[in-house]
Scaffold this motif. Structure first.
Motif, short mmCIF file in Angstrom:
data_model
loop_
_atom_site.label_atom_id
_atom_site.label_comp_id
_atom_site.label_asym_id
_atom_site.label_seq_id
_atom_site.Cartn_x
_atom_site.Cartn_y
_atom_site.Cartn_z
N ARG A 83 0.81 -1.22 0.00
CA ARG A 83 0.00 0.00 0.00
C ARG A 83 0.84 1.27 0.00
O ARG A 83 0.62 2.16 -0.81
CB ARG A 83 -0.95 -0.02 1.22
N GLU A 84 1.80 1.39 0.89
CA GLU A 84 2.58 2.62 1.01
C GLU A 84 3.44 2.86 -0.23
O GLU A 84 3.50 3.99 -0.73
CB GLU A 84 3.47 2.58 2.25
N PHE A 87 1.15 3.79 -3.08
CA PHE A 87 0.62 5.12 -2.88
C PHE A 87 1.57 6.18 -3.43
O PHE A 87 1.17 7.04 -4.21
CB PHE A 87 0.34 5.38 -1.40
N GLU A 91 -0.35 6.37 -6.92
CA GLU A 91 -1.57 7.08 -6.56
C GLU A 91 -1.33 8.56 -6.27
O GLU A 91 -1.99 9.43 -6.85
CB GLU A 91 -2.23 6.40 -5.36
N HIS A 92 -0.42 8.85 -5.36
CA HIS A 92 -0.15 10.22 -4.96
C HIS A 92 0.30 11.06 -6.16
O HIS A 92 -0.23 12.14 -6.40
CB HIS A 92 0.91 10.23 -3.85
N ASN A 137 -5.47 13.10 -1.24
CA ASN A 137 -4.26 12.35 -1.58
C ASN A 137 -3.01 12.82 -0.87
O ASN A 137 -1.90 12.47 -1.27
CB ASN A 137 -4.07 12.40 -3.10
N PRO A 139 -0.72 12.34 2.35
CA PRO A 139 -0.58 11.30 3.39
C PRO A 139 -0.69 11.91 4.79
O PRO A 139 0.29 12.18 5.46
CB PRO A 139 0.82 10.72 3.13
N VAL A 146 -1.68 5.37 4.69
CA VAL A 146 -0.33 5.92 4.56
C VAL A 146 -0.28 7.18 5.41
O VAL A 146 -0.98 8.15 5.12
CB VAL A 146 0.02 6.25 3.10
#
Length: 154
Positions: A83-84, A87, A91-92, A137, A139, A146
């Protein structure tokens, strides 16, 4: 260099958020009251987009030297399952590019409108879209997926 960019990117987000909220408030006020889009309003529009672009440059520089991103590309099959790593690797970065695109489009479009109310409306809507994408988005420290500190220091 990595730590300096990480701290700069982390701290500069607050300028991005503050400028966007300010521009949205100015935009709503001008839109609702149908006031003239004056030099101050135009400066708010311009500097909000500029601040967002500076943050984008920090992000691109950070992306290019980040060990997390390096791991993401070198171990893509495994990294997308984490996930992290996913991300920050996908994603980020993709969502922030989308947010900056919305802000840029809103600034560009508002500048070219002939009607003052349309300038405020366009700026408000597109900057709000950008802000929502950014808020979703970042963190945040409270995120269960995250989490990062609110203020990263050296």
């Amino acid at each position: 260099m990595y730590n300096g960019l990480l701290v700069s990117h982390s701290m500069f987000r607050w300028f991005v958020l503050l400028s966007l909220v300010t521009a949205i408030i100015v935009g709503i006020r001008g839109w609702v009251t149908k006031k003239e889009f004056n030099k101050f309003d135009n400066n708010i529009r311009h500097w909000t987009a500029t601040i967002a672009h500076i943050q984008l440059m920090f992000g691109i520089a950070l992306y290019s030297i980040s060990p997390i991103i390096r791991y993401f590309f070198e171990n893509f099959k495994d990294a997308v399952k984490l996930r992290e790593i996913r991300f920050f690797g996908m994603e980020h970065s993709v969502m922030m590019l989308l947010a900056i695109s919305a802000i840029t489009f809103g600034s560009y479009s508002a500048k070219r409108k002939v009607n003052d109310t349309a300038k405020f409306k366009t700026m408000t809507i597109w900057f709000l879209i950008g802000l929502i994408i950014i808020l979703a988005n970042i963190p945040w420290g409270f995120s269960i997926f995250v989490s990062r500190p609110y203020l990263r220091l050296f």
